[in-house]
Design an enzyme around this catalytic site. Structure first.
Site, PDB file in Angstrom:
ATOM      1  N   ASN A   1      41.183  43.203  47.352  1.00  0.00           N
ATOM      2  CA  ASN A   1      41.367  44.466  46.646  1.00  0.00           C
ATOM      3  C   ASN A   1      40.979  45.617  47.568  1.00  0.00           C
ATOM      4  O   ASN A   1      39.829  45.707  47.996  1.00  0.00           O
ATOM      5  CB  ASN A   1      40.487  44.509  45.400  1.00  0.00           C
ATOM      6  CG  ASN A   1      40.753  43.348  44.466  1.00  0.00           C
ATOM      7  OD1 ASN A   1      41.652  43.399  43.652  1.00  0.00           O
ATOM      8  ND2 ASN A   1      39.970  42.278  44.613  1.00  0.00           N
TER       9      ASN A   1
ATOM     10  N   GLU B   1      47.105  50.782  35.488  1.00  0.00           N
ATOM     11  CA  GLU B   1      45.645  50.797  35.569  1.00  0.00           C
ATOM     12  C   GLU B   1      45.065  52.212  35.522  1.00  0.00           C
ATOM     13  O   GLU B   1      43.951  52.457  35.985  1.00  0.00           O
ATOM     14  CB  GLU B   1      45.196  50.081  36.843  1.00  0.00           C
ATOM     15  CG  GLU B   1      45.612  48.622  36.892  1.00  0.00           C
ATOM     16  CD  GLU B   1      45.192  47.934  38.165  1.00  0.00           C
ATOM     17  OE1 GLU B   1      43.976  47.817  38.400  1.00  0.00           O
ATOM     18  OE2 GLU B   1      46.065  47.530  38.941  1.00  0.00           O
TER      19      GLU B   1
ATOM     20  N   TYR C   1      37.116  44.544  31.337  1.00  0.00           N
ATOM     21  CA  TYR C   1      36.913  45.884  30.770  1.00  0.00           C
ATOM     22  C   TYR C   1      36.746  45.815  29.258  1.00  0.00           C
ATOM     23  O   TYR C   1      37.575  46.335  28.506  1.00  0.00           O
ATOM     24  CB  TYR C   1      38.105  46.781  31.113  1.00  0.00           C
ATOM     25  CG  TYR C   1      38.483  46.759  32.574  1.00  0.00           C
ATOM     26  CD1 TYR C   1      37.596  47.201  33.553  1.00  0.00           C
ATOM     27  CD2 TYR C   1      39.723  46.278  32.982  1.00  0.00           C
ATOM     28  CE1 TYR C   1      37.928  47.171  34.902  1.00  0.00           C
ATOM     29  CE2 TYR C   1      40.068  46.258  34.327  1.00  0.00           C
ATOM     30  CZ  TYR C   1      39.171  46.695  35.274  1.00  0.00           C
ATOM     31  OH  TYR C   1      39.508  46.665  36.602  1.00  0.00           O
TER      32      TYR C   1
ATOM     33  N   ASP D   1      38.296  38.478  46.408  1.00  0.00           N
ATOM     34  CA  ASP D   1      38.079  37.535  45.315  1.00  0.00           C
ATOM     35  C   ASP D   1      38.240  36.106  45.832  1.00  0.00           C
ATOM     36  O   ASP D   1      39.249  35.763  46.458  1.00  0.00           O
ATOM     37  CB  ASP D   1      39.069  37.797  44.181  1.00  0.00           C
ATOM     38  CG  ASP D   1      38.817  39.142  43.500  1.00  0.00           C
ATOM     39  OD1 ASP D   1      37.705  39.678  43.642  1.00  0.00           O
ATOM     40  OD2 ASP D   1      39.733  39.658  42.838  1.00  0.00           O
TER      41      ASP D   1
ATOM     42  N   ARG E   1      37.172  44.453  48.561  1.00  0.00           N
ATOM     43  CA  ARG E   1      36.459  43.443  47.778  1.00  0.00           C
ATOM     44  C   ARG E   1      37.356  42.220  47.705  1.00  0.00           C
ATOM     45  O   ARG E   1      38.504  42.310  47.267  1.00  0.00           O
ATOM     46  CB  ARG E   1      36.153  43.959  46.374  1.00  0.00           C
ATOM     47  CG  ARG E   1      35.010  43.207  45.684  1.00  0.00           C
ATOM     48  CD  ARG E   1      35.005  43.419  44.184  1.00  0.00           C
ATOM     49  NE  ARG E   1      36.080  42.660  43.563  1.00  0.00           N
ATOM     50  CZ  ARG E   1      36.892  43.140  42.626  1.00  0.00           C
ATOM     51  NH1 ARG E   1      36.797  44.387  42.209  1.00  0.00           N
ATOM     52  NH2 ARG E   1      37.851  42.369  42.109  1.00  0.00           N
TER      53      ARG E   1
ATOM     54  N   GLU F   1      42.675  36.911  46.651  1.00  0.00           N
ATOM     55  CA  GLU F   1      43.282  38.186  47.011  1.00  0.00           C
ATOM     56  C   GLU F   1      42.220  39.138  47.541  1.00  0.00           C
ATOM     57  O   GLU F   1      41.018  38.903  47.404  1.00  0.00           O
ATOM     58  CB  GLU F   1      43.981  38.817  45.811  1.00  0.00           C
ATOM     59  CG  GLU F   1      43.058  39.167  44.655  1.00  0.00           C
ATOM     60  CD  GLU F   1      43.820  39.775  43.491  1.00  0.00           C
ATOM     61  OE1 GLU F   1      44.256  40.930  43.623  1.00  0.00           O
ATOM     62  OE2 GLU F   1      43.962  39.106  42.454  1.00  0.00           O
TER      63      GLU F   1
ATOM     64  N   GLY G   1      37.231  48.478  41.696  1.00  0.00           N
ATOM     65  CA  GLY G   1      36.539  49.331  40.732  1.00  0.00           C
ATOM     66  C   GLY G   1      35.273  49.916  41.331  1.00  0.00           C
ATOM     67  O   GLY G   1      34.545  49.244  42.041  1.00  0.00           O
TER      68      GLY G   1
ATOM     69  N   SER H   1      44.271  43.977  38.397  1.00  0.00           N
ATOM     70  CA  SER H   1      43.463  43.801  37.182  1.00  0.00           C
ATOM     71  C   SER H   1      43.914  42.639  36.309  1.00  0.00           C
ATOM     72  O   SER H   1      43.846  42.684  35.085  1.00  0.00           O
ATOM     73  CB  SER H   1      43.433  45.096  36.354  1.00  0.00           C
ATOM     74  OG  SER H   1      42.611  46.051  36.968  1.00  0.00           O
TER      75      SER H   1
END
Length: 308
Positions: free
Chosen positions: A268, A18, A208, A253, A251, A266, A272, A142
């Site tokens: 994070n 990443e 992305y 999900d 963050r 999950e 980002g 990602s």
């Protein structure tokens, strides 16, 4: 520690898959911190052997994925006695491993999809539950190596691909519903973001499009949910964050099933952080400009006792 009087080093890049995304995050965060009045130096990390500049007061870690998000970089900084942003080494390692974090979710009563762990070092067997399901490597970010398997003919290729990333394969029951994400900043749960890929699922291309040249996603913040559902989703996200012992921010999900129930996928620990990323979108709705958000993360991190 007054962050505006400190020497900040924004670490970005890293040796993992990443790197390009991390460079975008790091440059955006460095610019935002300068705008907030901080003294900032940028450090591009290429390998596991990191040489930090002298007179560093706080490392702002923006290295996504392997090395930066899995506890390795945090451990190096802890050994050197250098303060840094975000989750500590133990929480980072736990959150990065989707198998270990799912076990913690289950133990803490956090709602999460039914799953099985397959051993990729042996002949890979099919999971015991019915299609559709999601195949993913436990320690990649990602959406790297993730496959939504809808038909029998796609099972073997998905399992073989996931097996290339490590000794375990995580298979989760597919949950039909809305893709959501929820930021946690200190003790504050941010507004829910609804992620709506224009096609397929929220993979690298849709996350992305500037990097892959195709795909795309629409984002809605706050998500169009009723008050009760919003509260239920935010509660599940905060419980997941706390179950992993994460310091400062994350963050989370979440899938909102057609049954109206949230299912945590999950957490994070280094999401980002460009001005258009999901955590900043949610923070903006909560009243934080992008520079204010970056400064808040730095300030909260500076207060964490890494020796405790």
């Amino acid at each position: 520690m007054n962050v505006k009087e400190c020497n900040l080093v924004v670490a970005m890049g890293g040796p993992g898959s990443e790197k390009e995304v991390s460079m975008a995050t790091g440059q955006a965060v460095a610019g935002a911190l300068r705008e907030a009045g901080c003294k900032v130096e940028e450090l591009v990390v290429e390998t596991h052997d990191v040489t930090l500049p002298e007179h560093v007061d706080l490392v702002v870690n923006t290295i996504h994925g392997t090395f930066g998000e899995d506890g390795q970089f945090q451990s190096l900084l802890e050994e050197a006695g250098i303060a840094y942003t975000g989750a500590g080494s133990a929480a980072s390692k736990l959150a990065f491993d989707k198998v270990a974090s799912k076990e913690r979710f289950i133990a803490a009563g956090v709602p999460t999809p039914k799953s099985e762990i397959l051993d990729s070092s042996q002949e890979v067997r099919k999971p015991s539950f019915d299609l559709p399901y999601v195949v993913k490597p436990p320690c990649e970010g990602s959406s790297v190596g993730v496959h939504i398997v809808q038909s029998e003919e796609d099972v073997e290729p998905a399992l073989k691909d996931a097996a290339t990333f490590g000794e375990q394969i995580l298979v989760e029951q597919f949950v039909e519903g809305k893709e959501l994400t929820v930021g946690v900043l200190g003790d504050e749960v941010l507004p829910v973001v609804h992620i709506a890929p224009r096609s397929g699922f929220y993979d690298m291309a849709n996350k992305y499009p500037w990097m892959t040249g195709d795909g795309g996603t629409d984002y809605y913040c706050p998500a169009d949910l009723d008050e009760t559902t919003t509260a239920k989703v935010q509660k599940a996200a905060l419980e997941a964050h706390r179950s992993l012992g994460i310091e400062v921010y994350s963050r989370v999900d979440v899938l909102l099933g057609t049954d109206g129930e949230p299912y945590v996928l999950e957490v994070n620990t280094i999401p980002g952080m460009t001005a258009s990323s999901l955590l900043p979108k949610a923070a903006e709705q909560a009243g934080y400009s992008f520079p204010e958000l970056c400064l808040k993360i730095a300030e909260l991190s500076a207060q964490v006792d890494r020796n405790g």
